[in-house]
Design a protein around this motif. Structure first.
Motif, PDB file in Angstrom:
ATOM      1  N   LYS A  15       0.822  -1.204   0.000  1.00 10.86           N
ATOM      2  CA  LYS A  15       0.000   0.000   0.000  1.00 10.86           C
ATOM      3  C   LYS A  15       0.859   1.258   0.000  1.00 10.86           C
ATOM      4  O   LYS A  15       0.653   2.153  -0.819  1.00 10.86           O
ATOM      5  CB  LYS A  15      -0.910  -0.008   1.250  1.00 10.86           C
TER       6      LYS A  15
ATOM      7  N   LEU B  95      -5.598  -1.168  -4.607  1.00 14.00           N
ATOM      8  CA  LEU B  95      -6.843  -0.398  -4.690  1.00 14.00           C
ATOM      9  C   LEU B  95      -8.077  -1.283  -4.529  1.00 14.00           C
ATOM     10  O   LEU B  95      -9.145  -0.793  -4.166  1.00 14.00           O
ATOM     11  CB  LEU B  95      -6.916   0.354  -6.022  1.00 14.00           C
ATOM     12  N   GLU B  96      -7.946  -2.574  -4.800  1.00 13.36           N
ATOM     13  CA  GLU B  96      -9.110  -3.456  -4.691  1.00 13.36           C
ATOM     14  C   GLU B  96      -9.149  -4.168  -3.347  1.00 13.36           C
ATOM     15  O   GLU B  96     -10.205  -4.314  -2.752  1.00 13.36           O
ATOM     16  CB  GLU B  96      -9.082  -4.480  -5.838  1.00 13.36           C
ATOM     17  N   ARG B  99      -7.916  -1.805   2.402  1.00 15.96           N
ATOM     18  CA  ARG B  99      -8.898  -0.781   2.748  1.00 15.96           C
ATOM     19  C   ARG B  99      -8.173   0.375   3.427  1.00 15.96           C
ATOM     20  O   ARG B  99      -7.440   0.178   4.379  1.00 15.96           O
ATOM     21  CB  ARG B  99      -9.960  -1.349   3.696  1.00 15.96           C
ATOM     22  N   ARG B 101      -8.343   5.036   3.930  1.00 13.70           N
ATOM     23  CA  ARG B 101      -9.051   6.280   3.629  1.00 13.70           C
ATOM     24  C   ARG B 101      -8.523   6.890   2.334  1.00 13.70           C
ATOM     25  O   ARG B 101      -7.334   6.844   2.071  1.00 13.70           O
ATOM     26  CB  ARG B 101      -8.846   7.280   4.763  1.00 13.70           C
ATOM     27  N   ARG B 103      -9.149   5.821  -0.637  1.00  9.89           N
ATOM     28  CA  ARG B 103      -8.925   4.845  -1.691  1.00  9.89           C
ATOM     29  C   ARG B 103      -9.704   5.182  -2.958  1.00  9.89           C
ATOM     30  O   ARG B 103      -9.180   5.139  -4.061  1.00  9.89           O
ATOM     31  CB  ARG B 103      -9.326   3.452  -1.188  1.00  9.89           C
ATOM     32  N   ASN B 104     -10.972   5.552  -2.776  1.00  7.69           N
ATOM     33  CA  ASN B 104     -11.786   5.884  -3.951  1.00  7.69           C
ATOM     34  C   ASN B 104     -11.279   7.123  -4.666  1.00  7.69           C
ATOM     35  O   ASN B 104     -11.328   7.205  -5.894  1.00  7.69           O
ATOM     36  CB  ASN B 104     -13.250   6.078  -3.547  1.00  7.69           C
ATOM     37  N   ALA B 105     -10.782   8.077  -3.858  1.00 13.13           N
ATOM     38  CA  ALA B 105     -10.242   9.289  -4.474  1.00 13.13           C
ATOM     39  C   ALA B 105      -9.038   8.937  -5.342  1.00 13.13           C
ATOM     40  O   ALA B 105      -8.891   9.442  -6.459  1.00 13.13           O
ATOM     41  CB  ALA B 105      -9.848  10.291  -3.395  1.00 13.13           C
ATOM     42  N   PHE B 107      -8.453   6.085  -6.798  1.00 11.49           N
ATOM     43  CA  PHE B 107      -8.916   5.379  -7.997  1.00 11.49           C
ATOM     44  C   PHE B 107      -9.526   6.354  -9.005  1.00 11.49           C
ATOM     45  O   PHE B 107      -9.312   6.230 -10.214  1.00 11.49           O
ATOM     46  CB  PHE B 107      -9.926   4.288  -7.610  1.00 11.49           C
ATOM     47  N   THR B 108     -10.266   7.332  -8.503  1.00 10.50           N
ATOM     48  CA  THR B 108     -10.834   8.347  -9.405  1.00 10.50           C
ATOM     49  C   THR B 108      -9.733   9.107 -10.134  1.00 10.50           C
ATOM     50  O   THR B 108      -9.825   9.366 -11.337  1.00 10.50           O
ATOM     51  CB  THR B 108     -11.708   9.336  -8.609  1.00 10.50           C
ATOM     52  N   LYS B 156      -7.817  -3.843 -11.436  1.00 11.60           N
ATOM     53  CA  LYS B 156      -8.717  -3.678 -10.294  1.00 11.60           C
ATOM     54  C   LYS B 156     -10.018  -4.426 -10.567  1.00 11.60           C
ATOM     55  O   LYS B 156     -10.538  -5.132  -9.699  1.00 11.60           O
ATOM     56  CB  LYS B 156      -8.980  -2.197 -10.032  1.00 11.60           C
ATOM     57  N   GLN B 157     -10.542  -4.283 -11.786  1.00 11.05           N
ATOM     58  CA  GLN B 157     -11.768  -4.999 -12.163  1.00 11.05           C
ATOM     59  C   GLN B 157     -11.575  -6.509 -12.042  1.00 11.05           C
ATOM     60  O   GLN B 157     -12.422  -7.217 -11.509  1.00 11.05           O
ATOM     61  CB  GLN B 157     -12.149  -4.695 -13.620  1.00 11.05           C
TER      62      GLN B 157
END
Lengths: 293, 274
Positions: A15, B95-96, B99, B101, B103-105, B107-108, B156-157
């Motif tokens: 990570k 990213l997948e 977990r 904080r 993480r989605n940002a 990936f975006t 990731k998919q």
């Protein structure tokens, strides 16, 4: 010693390594360049003379008054609309033919049709340059003419479009075919039982169900064709005159032939904005009032 | 019954016609590369060469050292592809399956990188290479291409379907995160990695503008740019040009014919969630 290894492993966990790499990489090759380009679009920026002088909105006002900018923008939209429409219609039509239960050797046809998509664009553009050659080109031999397709204002841009359609239609065929295989079978069975005709099933069931795939192909095509320049560089170099200039080719020309980095950056941002706008508009239109699937 | 027969015949005729249209340019290129220049320029030329000659290929090599360009392309493409396969799997995994904080940002941001057109960043990127002193070095071709938004997205998919129990079992046995990544995640995502390798290989192989800008010595230049240099210098040697184009295209078609199923499955996979 065991503790130290433990902490090292914590610090250099996948990570942390990923976040550090992404941070550095995108800062250096994305955020910083976008920032520099934006600032540069307000400057007279010439790397050969080493100038970087503030120019305010000059480049933007100049480009909106430049006939060449509007012409290349018109060409870009014309080129994109024709090529995307051909790609969607051919893609869906041929995918539907391959999907038919009657079709034999489906794998062979699909593989042959997809072949141009994987071949390198520069080399393929050269082959088409020679196909159009007035002296020995295959097209003129077949037609018995000596037409100089790429030096005629009326045929130059359509000739580039024809090459692009030939190169890329297989992409849409393969994607639409994958979409057709993924459609729920129950809908068809129900329609058959109701006695619906084949064209009705196509228009009222298949086509609406393929909407997400159509949007995907449309948007990916739009993004890539608004950036197309390589086939222009090889086939026409923008000519005859400036009749086949596309916006991306204009940017290439202003930046790396004339070294007007500031002006080229201004055009880049206008085009970037246009791509973002058109992409979001196509999403809005497709899903206006409908559900997300 | 007869109506069905005619329909089926018509369908196959249309498809055969399409295939002919699709492959004719390649066949014509290949056949022309075996013709002499005199025959190519003749008024009455035929589709098939009257006399087969390999001299175009040998003269391209002796005058222009095409093999050098070929190996430069191969070196750069293989390095970039290997790097992208590794970084995409690593990043996709984090990213997948991790977990944290933001993480989605993150990936975006990765997805957003795919939306930026080449022309927005290319001028400053060129300036950066200049400042770093990387102009005319392989590193200028390899390092800026080491991360791929598309690759990360695909991995990731693909990793979403990797069962978490497999990873948990590894952790219970005391395996480190890196060990899990290298010994469990990599072997189990072979198919997805294969798709990325194929796409990335093609993209790097056909890349023109970036090598054209940052490489200025012929001994380090790649095939796509070499082809244009060759055509600029020997613009009337059509036999040689056909041979040069064939050298750029045929290896790709050969690899494609061997792995066409993976090529097509990979493309379909990239769109399923799109």
């Amino acid at each position: 010693m065991k503790d130290r290894a433990f902490y090292l492993e914590k610090i250099f966990s996948p990570k942390n390594v990923v976040l550090l790499t992404l941070g550095l990489f995108y800062a250096l090759f994305l955020v910083f360049p976008v920032g520099v380009a934006l600032v540069g679009s307000f400057h007279n920026w010439n790397p050969l003379r080493g100038t970087f002088d503030f120019a305010g909105l000059d480049h933007y006002t100049r480009l909106f008054r430049s006939p060449l900018f509007w012409q290349s923008l018109f060409n870009t939209l014309y080129f994109s609309v024709v090529v995307i429409a051909a790609r969607l219609v051919l893609g869906l039509g041929i995918a539907y033919m391959l999907f038919s239960k009657m079709t034999k050797a489906r794998g062979f046809f699909r593989a042959a049709i997809y072949m141009p998509v994987v071949t390198p664009l520069v080399a393929v553009s050269f082959v088409w340059l020679w196909l159009y050659n007035p002296q020995f080109g295959l097209f003129n031999q077949i037609l018995g003419t000596r037409h100089n397709w790429l030096f005629d204002r009326n045929t130059a841009l359509p000739a580039v479009m024809a090459m692009t359609i030939w190169k890329d239609y297989g992409y849409a065929v393969v994607l639409f075919l994958a979409g057709l295989y993924n459609l729920p079978k129950e809908c068809y069975e129900a329609a058959h039982i109701d006695g619906a005709s084949a064209p009705r099933i196509f228009w009222h069931i298949t086509l609406p169900l393929l909407k997400p795939m159509t949007l995907f192909i449309f948007v990916t095509s739009l993004i890539s064709y608004l950036q197309a320049y390589l086939q222009i560089l090889i086939l026409t170099n923008g000519g005859p005159g400036t009749s086949t200039y596309l916006s991306s080719f204009l940017i290439f020309d202003e930046a790396f032939v004339k070294y007007k980095f500031g002006y080229a950056s201004a055009i880049s941002f206008v085009m970037f904005f246009l791509i973002a706008l058109l992409t979001s508009v196509s999403f809005k239109i497709t899903y206006f009032g409908g559900s997300r699937d | 019954m007869i109506k069905k027969r005619i329909q089926s015949l018509l369908l196959h005729l249309i498809l055969i016609f399409l295939v002919v249209l699709t492959i004719t340019p390649f066949v014509w290129m290949l056949l022309s590369s075996f013709k002499t220049n005199a025959e190519i320029n003749a008024i009455q030329s035929s589709f098939l060469p009257r006399e087969f000659t390999f001299s175009n290929y040998s003269s391209v090599q002796s005058r222009f050292n095409f093999l050098r360009y070929f190996f430069n392309s191969l070196l750069v493409t293989l390095s970039v592809t290997a790097l992208v396969a590794y970084t995409s799997t690593l990043t996709g995994y984090v990213l997948e399956k991790n977990r944290f904080r933001g993480r989605n940002a993150v990936f975006t941001l990765v997805l957003a990188t795919m939306m930026i057109p080449w022309f927005v960043t290319i001028i400053p990127k060129y300036s950066i290479m200049l400042k770093l002193g990387w102009l005319n070095m392989y590193s200028a071709l390899i390092v800026p291409a080491a991360l791929s938004g598309f690759g990360i997205f695909m991995m990731k998919q693909a990793l979403a379907s990797l069962p978490n129990e497999m990873l948990e079992a590894g952790r219970m046995d005391g395996a480190s995160e890196w060990y899990i990544l290298h010994r469990i995640v990599f072997p189990m995502s072979r198919n997805a990695i294969a798709s990325i390798v194929i796409f990335q290989f093609l993209w790097s192989w056909e890349d023109y503008l970036w090598p054209f800008l940052v490489i200025n010595s012929e001994s380090k230049q790649v095939l796509a740019v070499g082809l244009r240099l060759f055509s600029g210098r020997y613009s009337t040697d059509y036999g040689g040009l056909f041979a040069a184009a064939a050298i750029s295209i045929l290896p790709v078609i050969l690899i494609y014919s061997l792995f066409q199923k993976q090529f097509i499955d990979g493309l379909a996979a990239s769109s399923v969630k799109g």
